[in-house]
Design an enzyme around this catalytic site. Structure first.
Site, PDB file in Angstrom:
ATOM      1  N   ASP A  18     -37.174 107.558  34.148  1.00  0.00           N
ATOM      2  CA  ASP A  18     -36.286 106.336  35.023  1.00  0.00           C
ATOM      3  C   ASP A  18     -34.982 106.660  34.440  1.00  0.00           C
ATOM      4  OD1 ASP A  18     -35.585 104.654  37.043  1.00  0.00           O
ATOM      5  OD2 ASP A  18     -36.421 103.069  36.036  1.00  0.00           O
ATOM      6  N   HIS A  35     -31.172 113.865  38.901  1.00  0.00           N
ATOM      7  CA  HIS A  35     -32.327 114.563  38.971  1.00  0.00           C
ATOM      8  C   HIS A  35     -32.461 115.927  38.206  1.00  0.00           C
ATOM      9  CE1 HIS A  35     -34.061 111.140  41.243  1.00  0.00           C
ATOM     10  NE2 HIS A  35     -33.403 111.400  42.323  1.00  0.00           N
ATOM     11  N   LEU A 129     -51.095 122.007  24.411  1.00  0.00           N
ATOM     12  CA  LEU A 129     -50.730 120.993  25.352  1.00  0.00           C
ATOM     13  C   LEU A 129     -50.999 120.861  26.661  1.00  0.00           C
ATOM     14  CD1 LEU A 129     -48.770 118.465  25.310  1.00  0.00           C
ATOM     15  CD2 LEU A 129     -46.993 120.074  25.544  1.00  0.00           C
TER      16      LEU A 129
HETATM   17  C1  FPP Z   1     -36.468 107.892  38.704  1.00  0.00           C
HETATM   18  O1  FPP Z   1     -35.039 107.760  38.598  1.00  0.00           O
HETATM   19  C2  FPP Z   1     -36.771 109.214  38.826  1.00  0.00           C
HETATM   20  C3  FPP Z   1     -37.558 109.921  39.620  1.00  0.00           C
HETATM   21  C4  FPP Z   1     -38.058 109.122  40.924  1.00  0.00           C
HETATM   22  C5  FPP Z   1     -37.752 111.193  39.710  1.00  0.00           C
HETATM   23  C6  FPP Z   1     -37.967 111.986  38.577  1.00  0.00           C
HETATM   24  C7  FPP Z   1     -37.855 113.353  38.848  1.00  0.00           C
HETATM   25  C8  FPP Z   1     -37.252 114.383  37.863  1.00  0.00           C
HETATM   26  C9  FPP Z   1     -37.032 113.976  36.475  1.00  0.00           C
HETATM   27  C10 FPP Z   1     -37.080 115.546  38.239  1.00  0.00           C
HETATM   28  C11 FPP Z   1     -38.406 116.198  39.061  1.00  0.00           C
HETATM   29  C12 FPP Z   1     -39.431 116.577  38.052  1.00  0.00           C
HETATM   30  C13 FPP Z   1     -39.849 117.793  37.778  1.00  0.00           C
HETATM   31  C14 FPP Z   1     -41.145 117.863  37.045  1.00  0.00           C
HETATM   32  C15 FPP Z   1     -39.488 119.072  38.259  1.00  0.00           C
HETATM   33  P1  FPP Z   1     -34.204 106.950  39.604  1.00  0.00           P
HETATM   34  O2  FPP Z   1     -33.593 107.955  40.352  1.00  0.00           O
HETATM   35  O3  FPP Z   1     -35.122 106.107  40.128  1.00  0.00           O
HETATM   36  O4  FPP Z   1     -33.179 106.394  38.722  1.00  0.00           O
HETATM   37  P2  FPP Z   1     -32.454 105.218  39.102  1.00  0.00           P
HETATM   38  O5  FPP Z   1     -33.333 103.870  38.816  1.00  0.00           O
HETATM   39  O6  FPP Z   1     -31.204 105.158  37.841  1.00  0.00           O
HETATM   40  O7  FPP Z   1     -31.731 105.335  40.402  1.00  0.00           O
END
Ligand code: FPP
Length: 250
Positions: A18, A35, A129
Site C-alpha cells: 500500500d 505503481h 521460493l
Molecule cells: C495500493 O496502493 C497498491 C495497489 C492497489 C496495487 C499494487 C500494485 C503494484 C505494486 C504494481 C503491480 C504489481 C505487480 C506484481 C506487477 P494505493 O494505490 O492504494 O496507494 P494509496 O493508498 O497511497 O493511494
C-alpha cells in the site's frame, strides 16, 4: 505439518503493498508513477525474500475491488503487470522462483492470462521460493469459490455426511497447496486487512510499517522479520506449553 512453527524466519510472508498513490502524490506525479515504482519494489522484495530464506511470498497486487478505480489507473496497472511478466519471467527462472496466482484470474484480460500461464509453466518445477500474486483476489470471493468447490466435491455423497475438518476444507481455498501465512506486512501506515487472506491469516502475526510501498526496502523486510522473531505465537496454547524457538531448519 507442525502446528507451531519452530523457526524465527517466517515460512510464508504475505504483503499488502500500500502507499503507491501517496508516494506519487507527495512528488506531484500521476498515481501510475507510484505503481511503476511499486513494481521495482516487487523485484527488490522478491530477491530479498529469497536471500532471507522465506519460502513463500504472497503479494496483494490487484483486488476484486480495484476494478472500481478510475479506468486509466486500472489500465495502467494491467500494463504494468504485462510489463512485469514479460520482463521478469527470465529472472524468476534464473533465480528458481516458482510463480503462482490466487484469485479469479480467469476474469483478467486475455494477454495477462496468457503471460501468467507461460510464466507459471516455466517456473512450476522450482521449490526454493514460491511467489504468489493475488490478482482479482478477495477473501470473500475466495470463500464463496471454496464453498462451491467443496459442494461440487461432495455432491452425490450420502446424506448425513459429517462436516469437513478444516484441513479438508482448506484444500478448496485458492491457497490449498501452500501453507498459511506466518507474517502479514502492510506498508503505508494503514492498519487494515482489506479482504486479504482472511481465513489463512487466522494465526498470522501482523507488522504495519509507515513506509510507503515504493520506498519499501530489504531493510524494511528485515525489520519486519526481526519484529516477527520476537513474537510468541501461541495458537491458543499457553506460554508454558510452547518450547523455545529453535534455529531455522535448512
Ligand atoms: C495500493 O496502493 C497498491 C495497489 C492497489 C496495487 C499494487 C500494485 C503494484 C505494486 C504494481 C503491480 C504489481 C505487480 C506484481 C506487477 P494505493 O494505490 O492504494 O496507494 P494509496 O493508498 O497511497 O493511494
Amino acid at each position: 505439518m507442525d502446528p507451531v512453527p519452530k523457526s524465527p524466519i517466517p515460512c510464508h510472508v504475505g504483503i499488502i503493498m500500500d502507499g503507491n498513490g501517496r508516494w506519487a502524490k507527495q512528488r506531484g506525479l500521476p498515481r501510475i508513477e507510484g505503481h511503476r515504482r511499486g513494481v521495482e519494489t516487487v523485484r527488490t522484495v522478491t530477491r530479498a525474500a529469497r536471500e532471507l530464506g522465506i519460502r513463500y511470498l504472497t503479494l496483494y497486487a490487484f483486488s476484486v475491488e480495484n476494478w472500481k478505480r478510475p479506468q486509466d489507473e486500472v489500465g495502467g496497472l494491467m500494463s504494468l503487470l504485462d510489463y512485469f511478466l514479460k520482463r521478469e519471467t527470465a529472472t524468476l527462472v534464473r533465480d528458481k522462483v516458482r510463480l503462482l496466482t490466487i484469485g479469479r484470474t480467469a476474469e483478467m484480460p486475455e494477454n495477462i492470462r496468457n503471460l501468467l500461464a507461460k510464466s507459471c509453466k516455466a517456473t512450476e518445477s522450482f521449490t526454493d521460493l514460491t511467489l504468489t500474486l493475488a490478482l482479482n483476489y478477495g477473501a470473500r470471493t475466495e470463500m464463496l469459490d471454496a464453498a462451491a468447490s467443496y459442494a461440487r466435491a461432495v455432491a452425490g455423497s450420502a446424506t448425513g455426511t459429517p462436516p469437513p475438518t478444516w484441513e479438508e476444507f482448506r484444500r478448496h481455498l485458492y491457497t490449498g497447496d501452500i501453507p498459511d501465512p506466518d507474517l502479514i506486512i502492510r506498508s503505508s501506515g494503514e492498519m487494515r486487512v482489506s479482504n486479504f487472506l482472511l481465513l489463512q491469516a487466522a494465526y498470522a502475526e501482523f507488522v504495519f510499517t509507515p513506509t510507503l510501498w515504493p520506498d519499501f526496502s530489504k531493510a524494511d523486510l528485515e525489520s519486519a522479520l526481526a519484529d516477527y522473531a520476537g513474537r510468541e505465537r501461541r495458537f491458543g496454547l499457553t506460554s508454558e506449553q510452547l518450547g523455545p524457538w529453535k534455529p531455522a531448519k535448512a
